[in-house]
Motif scaffolding. Sequence first.
Motif, PDB file in Angstrom:
ATOM      1  N   HIS A 116       0.845  -1.193   0.000  1.00  0.00           N
ATOM      2  CA  HIS A 116       0.000   0.000   0.000  1.00  0.00           C
ATOM      3  C   HIS A 116       0.885   1.249   0.000  1.00  0.00           C
ATOM      4  O   HIS A 116       1.836   1.346   0.787  1.00  0.00           O
ATOM      5  N   PHE A 117       0.528   2.199  -0.875  1.00  0.00           N
ATOM      6  CA  PHE A 117       1.317   3.426  -1.019  1.00  0.00           C
ATOM      7  C   PHE A 117       0.386   4.631  -1.122  1.00  0.00           C
ATOM      8  O   PHE A 117      -0.761   4.524  -1.569  1.00  0.00           O
ATOM      9  N   ALA A 118       0.923   5.782  -0.734  1.00  0.00           N
ATOM     10  CA  ALA A 118       0.322   7.091  -0.998  1.00  0.00           C
ATOM     11  C   ALA A 118       1.428   8.119  -0.821  1.00  0.00           C
ATOM     12  O   ALA A 118       2.136   8.108   0.191  1.00  0.00           O
ATOM     13  N   VAL A 141      10.775  -6.923  -8.593  1.00  0.00           N
ATOM     14  CA  VAL A 141       9.442  -6.908  -9.204  1.00  0.00           C
ATOM     15  C   VAL A 141       9.024  -5.507  -9.632  1.00  0.00           C
ATOM     16  O   VAL A 141       8.128  -5.366 -10.471  1.00  0.00           O
ATOM     17  N   LEU A 142       9.622  -4.469  -9.058  1.00  0.00           N
ATOM     18  CA  LEU A 142       9.334  -3.092  -9.459  1.00  0.00           C
ATOM     19  C   LEU A 142      10.658  -2.346  -9.573  1.00  0.00           C
ATOM     20  O   LEU A 142      11.472  -2.371  -8.642  1.00  0.00           O
ATOM     21  N   THR A 143      10.847  -1.677 -10.703  1.00  0.00           N
ATOM     22  CA  THR A 143      12.074  -0.931 -10.957  1.00  0.00           C
ATOM     23  C   THR A 143      11.725   0.533 -11.191  1.00  0.00           C
ATOM     24  O   THR A 143      10.839   0.845 -12.000  1.00  0.00           O
ATOM     25  N   ASN A 144      12.413   1.411 -10.468  1.00  0.00           N
ATOM     26  CA  ASN A 144      12.161   2.860 -10.566  1.00  0.00           C
ATOM     27  C   ASN A 144      10.667   3.161 -10.402  1.00  0.00           C
ATOM     28  O   ASN A 144      10.063   3.893 -11.194  1.00  0.00           O
ATOM     29  N   ARG A 160       0.027  -2.331  -5.045  1.00  0.00           N
ATOM     30  CA  ARG A 160       0.671  -3.227  -5.993  1.00  0.00           C
ATOM     31  C   ARG A 160       0.600  -4.628  -5.403  1.00  0.00           C
ATOM     32  O   ARG A 160       0.989  -4.839  -4.258  1.00  0.00           O
ATOM     33  N   GLN A 161       0.083  -5.565  -6.193  1.00  0.00           N
ATOM     34  CA  GLN A 161      -0.190  -6.911  -5.693  1.00  0.00           C
ATOM     35  C   GLN A 161       0.653  -7.928  -6.443  1.00  0.00           C
ATOM     36  O   GLN A 161       0.794  -7.854  -7.669  1.00  0.00           O
TER      37      GLN A 161
END
Length: 270
Positions: A116-118, A141-144, A160-161
């Motif tokens: 979870h992000f904000a 799994v996530l870059t930049n 992001r799941q």
Amino acid sequence: MARDARRAHPHRQRGRHQSLPRRQRKQQHPRRAPHRLRPQLRHQLRRQRSRHIRRRRLLERQHQYLLRHQRNRHRPNTSAVSNPAPQAVYQTERWGSSTYTFPNLMPVTNYTLRLHFAEISPSVTTNGNRLFNISINGTQVLTNFDIFAAAGGKFRAITRQFVTYPDNSGQIFIQFTKGPSNEAKVGGIELFATPPLPPPRISAAISTNGAVTLTWPTYPGKTYRVQFKNALADTNWNTLNPDVTAVSESASKSDASAVGQRFYRLLVLN
């Protein structure tokens, strides 16, 4: 005799209080007549009291408005998130490079990981102000990753799941590392067991100028291997290198050496 001497002592008599009868006390302190205000003065006091009450109510309304405005000013919008976390998750954050480890998990069970992000930091005002990386069990799994760009602005919640699995020791560890700008951050981490993944299936095979492009739905973080053989009667399958690690919900791979008829299959390596 000693008792009479104490009574006759001059200091004792001087300090003794003599009580008066009740009637005499009333006569010495007569009750005063109640004071009556003039009509004009009474009306003036009423107006002052009413102005004071109106001012107090106005200040109370202003105070309630300020409190409500203060609460809502930094309340992230969760309309774009299905089944969002409580507001406190998006109003707080842990920033900086960090690692989270979840131990004592079932090695053969798949788990769903929700992050979870904000973006709530005053140092982030546009796209590219914060870029960082996320890895699960050593696989990036996530870059930049840019929260501001992904959410479409500031104070907007996103998630992001990923579907992942524990390692041989029953652990899932998540790494947040700094990217080109600012620090890594996360608001909340949610982990729960999920049913087993269905076997992968090729959804499309397109042949162009002798090259075959295969496409199939994936789970981010999973590694897939494409194998082929020219005849079903063949005993061994040949591997089409390299393997593909999914970073989104679909993946594709091209086979430039396809000649004539060829059969393909997909394997999930993790």
